[in-house]
Design an enzyme around this catalytic site. Structure first.
Site, PDB file in Angstrom:
ATOM      1  N   LEU A 135       0.857  -1.201   0.000  1.00  0.00           N
ATOM      2  CA  LEU A 135       0.000   0.000   0.000  1.00  0.00           C
ATOM      3  C   LEU A 135       0.891   1.250   0.000  1.00  0.00           C
ATOM      4  O   LEU A 135       0.691   2.179   0.766  1.00  0.00           O
ATOM      5  CB  LEU A 135      -0.938  -0.031   1.224  1.00  0.00           C
ATOM      6  N   GLY A 186       5.589   6.937 -11.079  1.00  0.00           N
ATOM      7  CA  GLY A 186       4.638   7.662 -10.226  1.00  0.00           C
ATOM      8  C   GLY A 186       3.411   6.813  -9.902  1.00  0.00           C
ATOM      9  O   GLY A 186       3.090   5.852 -10.602  1.00  0.00           O
ATOM     10  N   LYS A 232      14.060  -3.334 -17.340  1.00  0.00           N
ATOM     11  CA  LYS A 232      13.045  -3.058 -18.356  1.00  0.00           C
ATOM     12  C   LYS A 232      13.533  -3.513 -19.739  1.00  0.00           C
ATOM     13  O   LYS A 232      12.748  -4.033 -20.547  1.00  0.00           O
ATOM     14  CB  LYS A 232      12.702  -1.563 -18.343  1.00  0.00           C
ATOM     15  N   GLY A 264      11.715  15.072  -5.678  1.00  0.00           N
ATOM     16  CA  GLY A 264      11.056  13.777  -5.453  1.00  0.00           C
ATOM     17  C   GLY A 264      11.135  12.829  -6.620  1.00  0.00           C
ATOM     18  O   GLY A 264      10.506  11.770  -6.597  1.00  0.00           O
ATOM     19  N   LYS A 324       9.378  -4.840 -11.975  1.00  0.00           N
ATOM     20  CA  LYS A 324      10.275  -5.119 -13.113  1.00  0.00           C
ATOM     21  C   LYS A 324      11.455  -5.987 -12.708  1.00  0.00           C
ATOM     22  O   LYS A 324      11.881  -6.869 -13.449  1.00  0.00           O
ATOM     23  CB  LYS A 324      10.788  -3.816 -13.734  1.00  0.00           C
ATOM     24  N   VAL A 363       7.180  -1.963 -17.141  1.00  0.00           N
ATOM     25  CA  VAL A 363       7.988  -1.182 -18.091  1.00  0.00           C
ATOM     26  C   VAL A 363       7.276   0.127 -18.393  1.00  0.00           C
ATOM     27  O   VAL A 363       6.181   0.139 -18.957  1.00  0.00           O
ATOM     28  CB  VAL A 363       8.226  -1.943 -19.416  1.00  0.00           C
TER      29      VAL A 363
END
Ligand code: HSE
Length: 435
Positions: free
Chosen positions: A17, A312, A210, A192, A110, A137
């Site tokens: 979470l 993100g 990836k 960030g 990944k 990816v």
């Protein structure tokens, strides 16, 4: 029996979470009616596994929280497990447990897929369930689905992409502001983009995972993280960026997966990650900030480009939810997506066999005959020069040589020889060029 036959909702377990898991849970709740319509049946979250169940979590039903993921996976009313924990060893155990218990798995991990795709796919095949990993990816950019489904009827020749947002942000900041690598990374951390420990990003490991996934899917062969040649961006200096700018180029960290033919005439795969000089006219040159882009060249479709948010919470949740809808539809209506396709079984080439063009920036003595000596060193190693540029430098002369395509091992041997050349004072930078 499918969920539509017994009319039971599809039960979902969410493992993790964090940034992604919390957005998956939120979006599932907010768009419940749409998900039901798109799937053709209801989806219910049975629980969310976290490491610390005592931590308050705003907006999350406390009855869903559990700190024993195994118990959640094992519940009879869980049909699909969403893994968004990260790491490799523990998620591997959990994902295998879920697959072996006949639950479909959606993962954003990944590193896990790049290391253990064979084992996970075999477990999914044996149980006849889905294993989906679109988010692994470039997050929301639909790369996995494009390779697994959309281009399944084509022959892919090359995939080159910017698949790490942190390093693209750093290189873009260096390019647009002239900042040093250290200052640009500090800015990425402050905003960030970069993790507190940015090693996996800046050393290229994230992009290499990836690349392994893209190469395996694109070339229908087994490619793992360990097969990917990986160089990060820590050695890129403000001087490299400024020289690139002067030459109408920029430097990008590219993940390149391509079919090659080695010196023995065998077809093989090359999967690699390294900083690359890209002409400003190339579509990948204009990818700024933390965006991702993947440029695909295939036999029938020609050139395709996919661009967007590669990291993100929300963009990654978007990809996870797309997979969840697919897996839930299969639970409701029956069937499963095809398993992995590694029938082509192409070998991964030794990196020395890969053909690249290089720009070699060196400081040489400024006296008669130097150019002849240096070009002799290149020619002795079978390397043809494309351009040679000379500039005045404080001590000696600066010589910037761009080679024609040559095998990596030939270039490495040439650079070794140049280092021992009396006329060469220093080899200051060696960067590969995009095709
Ligand atoms: N850290 C990655 C990036 C996102 O910067 O793109 C997750 O793979």
């Amino acid at each position: 029996m499918t969920s539509s036959e017994n009319n039971k909702p599809v039960g979902v377990a969410i493992l993790g979470l964090g940034t992604v898991g919390s957005q998956v849970l939120r979006l599932l709740g907010e768009h419940e009616t749409d998900f039901t319509a798109r799937i053709g049946g209801e989806v219910q979250v049975r629980g969310v596994a976290v490491s610390d169940a005592s931590k308050p979590r705003e907006g999350v039903d406390p009855s869903l929280i559990i700190d024993k993921p195994e118990e959640l996976i094992d519940r009879e009313d869980v049909d699909i497990v969403v893994e968004v924990i990260g790491g490799i060893d523990y998620p591997r155990e959990l994902v295998l447990r879920a697959l072996r218990a006949g639950k479909s798995v959606v993962t954003a991990n990944k590193a896990l897929v790049a290391a253990h795709a064979a084992e996970l796919s075999a477990a999914a095949d044996e149980a006849g369930v889905d294993l989906f990993y679109e988010a692994a990816v470039a997050a929301a950019v639909p790369v996995v689905g494009m390779l697994r489904r959309s281009l399944a009827g084509d022959k892919i020749v090359r995939i080159s992409g910017i698949v790490n947002g942190t390093t693209n942000f750093v290189l873009d900041a260096m390019d647009s502001t002239g900042a040093s690598y250290e200052d640009a990374l500090a800015e990425a951390t402050r905003l960030g983009y970069a993790e507190a420990d940015p090693t996996a990003d800046v050393e290229g490991h994230d992009a290499a995972s990836k690349a392994a996934i893209m190469a395996a899917l694109g070339f229908h062969s087994r490619v793992t993280f360990d097969d990917v040649h990986c160089e990060g961006i820590t050695g890129i200096t403000a001087a490299d960026i400024s020289a690139a700018k002067e030459a109408g180029q920029t430097i990008k960290l590219l993940s390149i997966c391509e079919r090659i033919v080695d010196e023995d005439g065998r077809e093989a795969i090359s999967a690699r990650v390294h900083p690359t000089l890209v002409d400003r006219s190339h579509p990948l040159a204009s990818v700024s900030e933390s965006y991702n882009a993947i440029f695909v060249e295939s036999e029938a479709a020609g050139q395709l480009m996919f661009y967007g948010n590669g990291a993100g919470g929300n963009p990654t949740a978007s990809a996870v939810l797309g997979d969840l809808v697919g897996a839930a539809r299969n639970k409701v209506h029956g069937g499963r997506a095809p398993g992995e396709s590694t029938y082509a079984d192409l070998p991964v080439a030794d990196f020395g066999q890969v053909t690249t063009r290089r720009q070699i920036d060196m400081t040489v003595r400024d006296r008669a005959g130097v150019l002849a000596v240096i070009s002799q060193t290149f020619s002795e190693h079978g390397i043809s020069l494309q351009t040679v540029r000379q500039e005045a430098a404080e001590n000696g002369a600066r010589l910037i040589v761009v080679t024609h395509a040559a095998r990596e091992h030939e270039i490495a041997e040439t650079i070794d020889a140049l280092g021992g050349d009396d006329e060469v004072l220093s080899v200051d930078s060696v960067i590969r060029l995009a095709d």
